[in-house]
Write a protein that holds these residues in place. Structure first.
Motif, short mmCIF file in Angstrom:
data_model
loop_
_atom_site.label_atom_id
_atom_site.label_comp_id
_atom_site.label_asym_id
_atom_site.label_seq_id
_atom_site.Cartn_x
_atom_site.Cartn_y
_atom_site.Cartn_z
N GLU A 192 0.81 -1.22 0.00
CA GLU A 192 0.00 0.00 0.00
C GLU A 192 0.84 1.26 0.00
O GLU A 192 0.54 2.22 -0.72
N SER A 193 1.90 1.29 0.80
CA SER A 193 2.70 2.51 0.87
C SER A 193 3.48 2.73 -0.42
O SER A 193 3.61 3.86 -0.90
N ASN B 95 1.11 4.17 -2.96
CA ASN B 95 0.88 5.59 -2.75
C ASN B 95 2.04 6.42 -3.28
O ASN B 95 1.84 7.48 -3.89
N SER B 96 3.27 5.95 -3.04
CA SER B 96 4.44 6.69 -3.51
C SER B 96 4.49 6.72 -5.04
O SER B 96 4.79 7.75 -5.64
N ASP C 14 1.96 6.45 -7.11
CA ASP C 14 0.89 7.30 -7.63
C ASP C 14 1.25 8.79 -7.52
O ASP C 14 0.70 9.61 -8.26
N ASP D 103 -3.82 15.27 -2.80
CA ASP D 103 -3.30 14.11 -2.07
C ASP D 103 -3.30 14.32 -0.56
O ASP D 103 -3.49 13.36 0.19
N LEU E 164 -5.26 11.62 1.82
CA LEU E 164 -4.57 10.76 2.77
C LEU E 164 -4.96 11.06 4.20
O LEU E 164 -5.18 10.14 5.00
N ARG F 299 -9.98 6.64 -6.98
CA ARG F 299 -8.72 7.07 -7.56
C ARG F 299 -8.97 8.16 -8.58
O ARG F 299 -10.00 8.19 -9.25
N GLY G 79 -4.21 2.66 -6.76
CA GLY G 79 -5.30 2.61 -5.79
C GLY G 79 -6.65 2.64 -6.45
O GLY G 79 -6.81 3.08 -7.58
N GLY H 66 -8.85 3.82 -1.88
CA GLY H 66 -8.11 4.46 -0.81
C GLY H 66 -8.21 3.80 0.55
O GLY H 66 -7.73 4.35 1.53
N LYS I 117 -4.86 3.02 2.82
CA LYS I 117 -4.16 3.94 3.71
C LYS I 117 -4.37 3.55 5.18
O LYS I 117 -3.57 3.92 6.03
#
Length: 576
Positions: free
Chosen positions: A10-11, A14-15, A17, A95, A99, A107, A114, A117, A120
């Motif tokens: 997941e992290s 996010n990075s 994206d 963002d 978050l 998305r 994602g 979401g 997160k």
């Protein structure tokens, strides 16, 4: 799925994206540490300032003496931009709000990783107190802006007749809403808390998970015997999870750009993260992935006619030894799976296929969904994005997902049937260079040599090793002065009299070792021995007295196309 695997998936998503289109790839890292008393005091003075507290357990955690902080960092990203408040009309790229303020937003990027979401939430659930601190630098309204805020997800409660959700933020309160610290104030706090450095014109994000729960590791053979992971064990697991879930993005593109540079640290020490093509258990998937650009198999649906995706499969020699990369492997044993993914090239899952009858080999396949149907495949994913579930879809979308799986299983079964037939007929034998890689459990060089320890002599517990000396670092292939060399470490145990150790090498075979090679055959040769302070002794023999150094490294010239077996012969008086 292990919570640390979910955290990586997941992290990293996010990075990715948030990647800066003008950048040269995203630098993504996870650092685990246990802050000292002075640093914990700084956290307490900052987050526990007054009598009214959120009852989240922050003060108790920071007073416990050994909490783990997990810091997820990315650079080469755009940071968490957009407005600070959720009631401001949002545009694509909001963002920060998505978050830290909102939950369940769809998305806003085509082919983004994602979907809604929910992922997160793993940032909060990995924290034993549901609390994170975020520092980000983004470009907002034509200038760079640094933002720092803490957020927590607790349980709901009532106070003075009002119902509260249990969501908390830490920051200056403006019009009854906690906002982030900005610019100089945010940067000063980041320095005060010793967050990762950020260059003046750099954008990116750091997320600190307070009191990170690292999961457990099995003890012994009983399934119910487990103990909490140490910081180092958790870091090694994270490195393995990155390898299995992010490897397509760790490969260079045709333009030579690596989309995702990964790093893991434990108390500031880097954990080894080999290139995917150099990890034996992942290499067949890498080979199949690269074959997609050469001669892929088109996976189709006949009625109505449509391309579902592209497929390739490759075979390799199954490694004997486990490595750090094996810790988070999504399956046990050798590979007989297909890595499935969408356009973002994040691995969704590994679809199991039939096993080969030849346990010397393993195979890896890759399927990438066609971009035209990306939405259908994305909608088939659960919140953790780790499967394609057609039952949650209807109509054409469900048909696409079901047909893709049927066609993939057919391709895997056909391939294995062909391979098994070739194996039974004796028509195909694995190449020697690949076989040496299997025997070694190590990465072969371009010419194919490998290395192996004799018996179990490199086991860290010393099982089955003579008391006088043991191999402490498994043989591995390195480049020394531009040449391929095998190096291994061994330790001589203290004794009251001198001990002579001879390093003996031979060519490793699948059923033993070749002690008498054919005339003129290339053989592994011991070049020199080095002690821990750099003293060099040419040849293969060293005598260690009671006052001499105990830790030694042996340097071996490998035999081309073969694995080297390394043994120690120990002489004490006249006994061997």
């Amino acid at each position: 799925m292990d919570p640390l695997t979910v955290l990586v998936r997941e992290s990293a998503q996010n990075s990715l994206d948030a990647a800066d289109p003008a950048g040269g790839g995203v630098r993504y890292s996870i650092g685990l540490s246990q802050p000292g008393s002075e640093q914990l005091l700084r956290w307490r003075s900052l987050l526990c300032p007054g009598p009214e507290r959120a009852n989240l357990g922050i003060e108790e955690l920071l007073s416990s003496g050994n909490p783990v902080m997990a810091v997820i960092s990315d650079r080469g990203t755009q940071g968490l931009g957009g407005p600070l408040r959720a009631d401001v009309a949002l545009a694509p790229g909001a963002d920060f709000v998505n978050l830290l303020r909102n939950i369940g937003e769809p998305r806003d990027r085509q082919f983004g990783g994602g979907t809604y979401g929910f992922g997160k939430g793993v940032l909060f659930t990995t924290s034993s107190i549901g609390t994170i601190l975020v520092r980000t630098r983004c470009r907002w309204q034509g200038r760079l802006q640094t933002r720092l805020i803490a957020a927590a997800l607790g349980t709901g409660f009532q106070r003075d007749g009002r119902v509260y959700t249990g969501r908390h933020w830490w920051g200056p309160i403006i019009n009854e809403i906690p906002d982030p610290m900005l610019d100089t104030k945010a940067e000063d706090i980041a320095d005060y808390l010793d967050l990762p450095p950020m260059h003046p014109n750099e954008t990116g994000t750091d997320i600190v998970i307070m009191g990170a729960a690292l999961g457990t590791v099995a003890v012994g053979s009983e399934d119910d015997e487990e103990r909490p992971r140490t910081v180092h064990q958790a870091a090694e697991y994270l490195a393995s999870a990155m390898m299995w879930n992010l490897w397509p993005l760790m490969l260079p593109t045709d333009a030579g750009v690596v989309p995702l540079h990964c790093q893991v640290t434990a108390d500031g020490v880097n954990i080894s993260l080999p290139r995917p093509e150099e990890e034996p258990c992942i290499r067949p998937f890498v080979d199949a992935y690269r074959a997609l650009d050469e001669a892929p198999t088109i996976i189709r649906r006949k009625r109505p006619a449509t391309v579902l995706g592209h497929f390739a499969i490759r075979t390799g020699i199954a490694p004997i030894h486990t490595t750090v990369a094996s810790l988070a492997a999504p399956f046990t044993g050798s590979a007989h799976h297909c890595a499935r993914m969408r356009a973002p090239r994040l691995v969704v899952d590994y679809l199991e296929g039939p096993r080969s009858t030849n346990d010397v080999v393993h195979y890896g396949a890759v399927f990438v969904a066609d971009p035209e149907h990306d939405q259908a495949f994305a909608d088939a994913e659960p919140p953790t994005h780790d499967a394609w579930v057609p039952d949650k879809l209807t109509g054409n979308a469900a048909s696409i997902i079901r047909r893709a799986e049927v066609e993939l299983r057919t391709e895997l079964a056909t391939y294995v049937e062909q391979q098994n037939g070739m194996s039974l007929s004796g028509g195909t034998q694995p190449p020697l260079g690949a076989l040496s890689s299997r025997l070694a459990g190590l990465i072969p060089t371009a010419s194919g040599p490998g290395a192996d320890g004799s018996g179990g002599t490199f086991r860290p517990d010393g099982g089955g090793v003579p008391a006088a000396a043991r191999i402490t670092n498994a043989p591995r292939m390195v480049r020394l002065d531009g040449a391929s060399r095998i190096v291994a470490g061994f330790q001589v145990h203290p004794a009251s009299r001198p001990i002579t150790v001879q390093v003996v090498t031979s060519v490793a075979l699948d059923v033993g070792s070749e002690n008498e090679p054919p005339v003129g055959a290339d053989i592994p040769v011991v070049l020199e021995l080095r002690d821990e302070v750099g003293r060099i002794i040419p040849g293969s023999i060293v005598t260690v007295g009671p006052a001499d150094r105990r830790d030694w490294t042996v340097v071996i010239r490998p035999a081309s196309g073969a694995a080297a077996k390394v043994r120690l012969l120990v002489t004490e008086d006249d006994d061997v």
